[in-house]
Design a protein around this motif. Structure first.
Motif, PDB file in Angstrom:
ATOM      1  N   LYS A  45      44.317 -21.639 -14.565  1.00 47.99           N
ATOM      2  CA  LYS A  45      43.342 -23.426 -14.603  1.00 47.99           C
ATOM      3  C   LYS A  45      44.523 -24.572 -14.857  1.00 47.99           C
ATOM      4  CE  LYS A  45      39.670 -21.537 -16.098  1.00 47.99           C
ATOM      5  NZ  LYS A  45      37.939 -21.206 -14.978  1.00 47.99           N
ATOM      6  N   GLU A  46      43.876 -25.910 -14.366  1.00 46.61           N
ATOM      7  CA  GLU A  46      45.470 -27.099 -14.412  1.00 46.61           C
ATOM      8  C   GLU A  46      45.044 -26.465 -16.123  1.00 46.61           C
ATOM      9  OE1 GLU A  46      46.384 -28.757 -11.622  1.00 46.61           O
ATOM     10  OE2 GLU A  46      45.090 -27.001 -10.829  1.00 46.61           O
ATOM     11  N   THR A 104      41.355 -27.032 -23.860  1.00 44.01           N
ATOM     12  CA  THR A 104      39.952 -26.608 -24.219  1.00 44.01           C
ATOM     13  C   THR A 104      38.925 -25.714 -23.836  1.00 44.01           C
ATOM     14  OG1 THR A 104      39.791 -29.448 -23.287  1.00 44.01           O
ATOM     15  CG2 THR A 104      37.868 -28.420 -22.993  1.00 44.01           C
ATOM     16  N   GLU A 105      39.642 -25.045 -22.576  1.00 37.43           N
ATOM     17  CA  GLU A 105      38.935 -23.909 -21.979  1.00 37.43           C
ATOM     18  C   GLU A 105      39.096 -22.939 -22.852  1.00 37.43           C
ATOM     19  OE1 GLU A 105      37.669 -23.019 -18.543  1.00 37.43           O
ATOM     20  OE2 GLU A 105      37.266 -24.457 -18.403  1.00 37.43           O
ATOM     21  N   LEU A 106      40.591 -23.200 -23.523  1.00 35.61           N
ATOM     22  CA  LEU A 106      41.321 -21.609 -24.729  1.00 35.61           C
ATOM     23  C   LEU A 106      40.122 -21.722 -26.162  1.00 35.61           C
ATOM     24  CD1 LEU A 106      43.136 -19.858 -25.300  1.00 35.61           C
ATOM     25  CD2 LEU A 106      43.957 -21.275 -26.688  1.00 35.61           C
ATOM     26  N   GLU A 107      40.068 -22.761 -26.315  1.00 39.91           N
ATOM     27  CA  GLU A 107      38.739 -23.442 -27.578  1.00 39.91           C
ATOM     28  C   GLU A 107      37.793 -22.907 -27.562  1.00 39.91           C
ATOM     29  OE1 GLU A 107      38.207 -23.796 -31.181  1.00 39.91           O
ATOM     30  OE2 GLU A 107      39.580 -23.650 -30.559  1.00 39.91           O
ATOM     31  N   SER A 124      43.343 -10.982 -17.559  1.00 38.24           N
ATOM     32  CA  SER A 124      42.233 -11.684 -18.204  1.00 38.24           C
ATOM     33  C   SER A 124      42.762 -12.624 -19.604  1.00 38.24           C
ATOM     34  CB  SER A 124      40.578 -11.296 -17.936  1.00 38.24           C
ATOM     35  OG  SER A 124      39.512 -11.585 -19.099  1.00 38.24           O
ATOM     36  N   PRO A 125      42.385 -13.957 -19.700  1.00 34.79           N
ATOM     37  CA  PRO A 125      42.074 -14.267 -21.043  1.00 34.79           C
ATOM     38  C   PRO A 125      41.375 -13.972 -22.166  1.00 34.79           C
ATOM     39  CG  PRO A 125      41.697 -16.154 -18.959  1.00 34.79           C
ATOM     40  CD  PRO A 125      41.951 -14.833 -18.631  1.00 34.79           C
ATOM     41  N   TYR A 126      40.665 -13.729 -21.505  1.00 33.38           N
ATOM     42  CA  TYR A 126      39.082 -13.039 -22.900  1.00 33.38           C
ATOM     43  C   TYR A 126      39.169 -11.809 -22.973  1.00 33.38           C
ATOM     44  CZ  TYR A 126      35.370 -16.183 -21.649  1.00 33.38           C
ATOM     45  OH  TYR A 126      34.468 -17.346 -21.704  1.00 33.38           O
TER      46      TYR A 126
END
Length: 482
Positions: A207-208, A214-217, A186-188
């Motif tokens: 993710k794409e 954007t998702e990371l931020e 999990s990136p979290y």
């Protein structure tokens, strides 16, 4: 299909193999208890030892849930799922080679520990790696495989010997271990550990590419906020604002577990042996497993289509009536000593009543109590509250499983079923007077309902509160200040 979504689907599939293993071991007692009672094993075991064995799952589940809270934060979600294969595998080895009753108790403790680990971490992992429009589908998939595992055990178990059955299922932990080796962390978890580059690499698999930064931020902001808002167990039990949610959650947990659905499933084979039916035991168990499987699929579709509160009330009532009907059959058999020949015509009644109680409880309160518990606690105490409920549920599960045989020894099956029926009807009364309606409400609106003491509030348009709720909240704020 996008590459990231394929990875999410594969991760859910790998995890569903773990939940299928959970389903198999949860249904293990159903076909196995008749074999133990008929001395089809190489060792002897008493009814009281069987009760102790079954009761060990609950403390194992509690220990597994508590361990997961620390293991998943220290080593990661993926590592936790992989580690859970060990207690499952060791338990299955013990089941296949056990020569004494206490070894089966150790087996059930280990299985409960593994189940606690998987059940706790899977919901966390799927919520953290899946797109919001896929989250429901992936969760339903893992639940489907749990029900499929139960059906498999109930359908095949009666036709296999004790040894062959246990050796056959011993390969399941290895299968889900190998599958879960291929899923990303999990990136979290990486962000909580400060490993931003690791999180970026994991996210790029899920993710794409154009959405990764954007998702990371957004994830970094969520993690930062979560770390600031975490609260202690002490605050949960001392804070006045949490008292009503605690009462609701504890009351629903008590009635859910003490209606005896899990215990009835575990003893289903033995209960059917008490009934004089024209059908074979294996046929009755297959019917029970098939209905349970189909109803388990249906239950995931109803939670947001019917109001939570009426579904609770009527499902508790229906379950109570069904269990009372089954209890009445055994009352006539055990108290009035009506012979099997006289009751033979009505031998289908307790079986159908148990089936109906399972259908109603699965579609009703068992499908939504977890949702309600997650909705009524604020975000800052939700993790602590859910862990505390797991511990409380574990002690309740141990008490019900352990006391089943003791109550049966004193009063017979009629006493067991009447107690379960009484608890179910009490659950309906509790839900009517205490539990609010949460369907269609935002988390903020639910907190307003709980703080003002009303059980329902009309749904406002565009999130605007109704006048009555505003007035009640103002009065409640004044009372708190006083």
């Amino acid at each position: 299909m996008e590459r990231g979504r394929r990875v999410q689907y594969f991760a859910a599939f790998a995890l569903s193999l773990a939940t299928a293993t959970m389903g198999v071991i949860s249904a293990w007692p159903t076909p196995v208890l008749p074999k133990l009672h008929s001395n089809e094993t190489s060792f002897n075991i008493t009814d009281n030892e069987i009760a102790t064995m079954l009761a060990m799952s609950s403390p194992g589940f509690v220990l597994g849930s508590l361990a997961t809270r620390f293991v998943s934060d220290m080593f990661g979600r993926r590592a936790t799922v992989l580690t859970s294969a060990a207690p499952f595998a060791i338990g299955m080895l013990i089941a296949a080679t056990a020569s004494q009753a206490w070894l089966l108790c150790a087996m059930k403790l280990l299985w409960g520990f593994g189940t606690g680990m998987v059940a706790t971490v899977i919901s966390i992992y799927l919520a953290e790696i899946s797109d919001k429009d896929l989250r429901g589908k992936l969760s339903v998939g893992t639940r489907f495989m749990f029900n499929f595992g139960s059906l498999l055990m109930i359908s095949i178990g009666p036709f296999l010997s004790y040894d062959v059955l246990n050796y056959s299922i011993s390969v399941l932990p290895l299968i889900f271990f190998v599958a879960c080796l291929c899923i990303p962390e999990s990136p979290y978890f990486y962000l909580k550990e400060g490993k931003v580059e690791h999180a970026r690499r994991a996210l790029s698999r899920l993710k794409e590419k154009e959405n990764v930064e954007t998702e990371l931020e957004m994830m970094r902001q969520d993690v930062s906020k979560e770390m600031k808002n975490s609260s202690s167990t002490r605050e949960l039990f001392i804070g006045r604002q949490y008292r009503r949610p605690i009462i609701i959650a504890a009351g629903l947990k008590i009635t859910q577990i003490m209606t005896g659905a899990v215990t009835i499933q575990q003893y289903m084979g033995r209960i059917m042996q008490e009934i004089d039916s024209d059908m074979k035991l294996s046929t009755l168990l297959i019917i029970f497993g098939a209905v349970k499987f189909l109803v388990g699929i249906m239950s995931s579709c109803l939670a947001d289509r019917v109001g939570r509160r009426p579904l609770l009330i009527y499902s508790f009532l229906g379950t109570g009536v069904s269990l009372a009907i089954a209890g009445t059959y055994f009352f006539l058999q055990e108290v009035f000593n009506i012979g099997h020949s006289s009751l033979r015509t009505f031998g289908f009644v307790p079986f159908v009543a148990i089936i109906f109680s399972n259908v109603i409880s699965t579609v009703g309160f068992n499908s939504i109590i977890g949702i309600i518990q997650a909705e009524i606690f604020p975000l800052n105490v939700k993790a602590v509250a859910m862990t505390s409920l797991n511990v409380f549920g574990g002690f309740l599960g141990f008490s019900v499983a352990k006391s089943y045989q003791a109550i049966k020894n004193v009063s017979g099956l009629w006493g067991v079923f009447f107690i379960f029926a009484l608890v179910a009807i009490s659950g309906a009364i509790f839900s009517y007077f205490i539990v609010p309606e949460t369907r269609g409400k935002s988390l903020r609106e639910i907190q307003d309902i709980l703080s003002t003491g009303v059980n329902d509030v009309p749904e406002g348009e565009s999130g605007v509160e109704c006048t009555e709720l505003k007035q009640l909240r103002e009065e409640n704020d004044i009372n708190h200040k006083c």
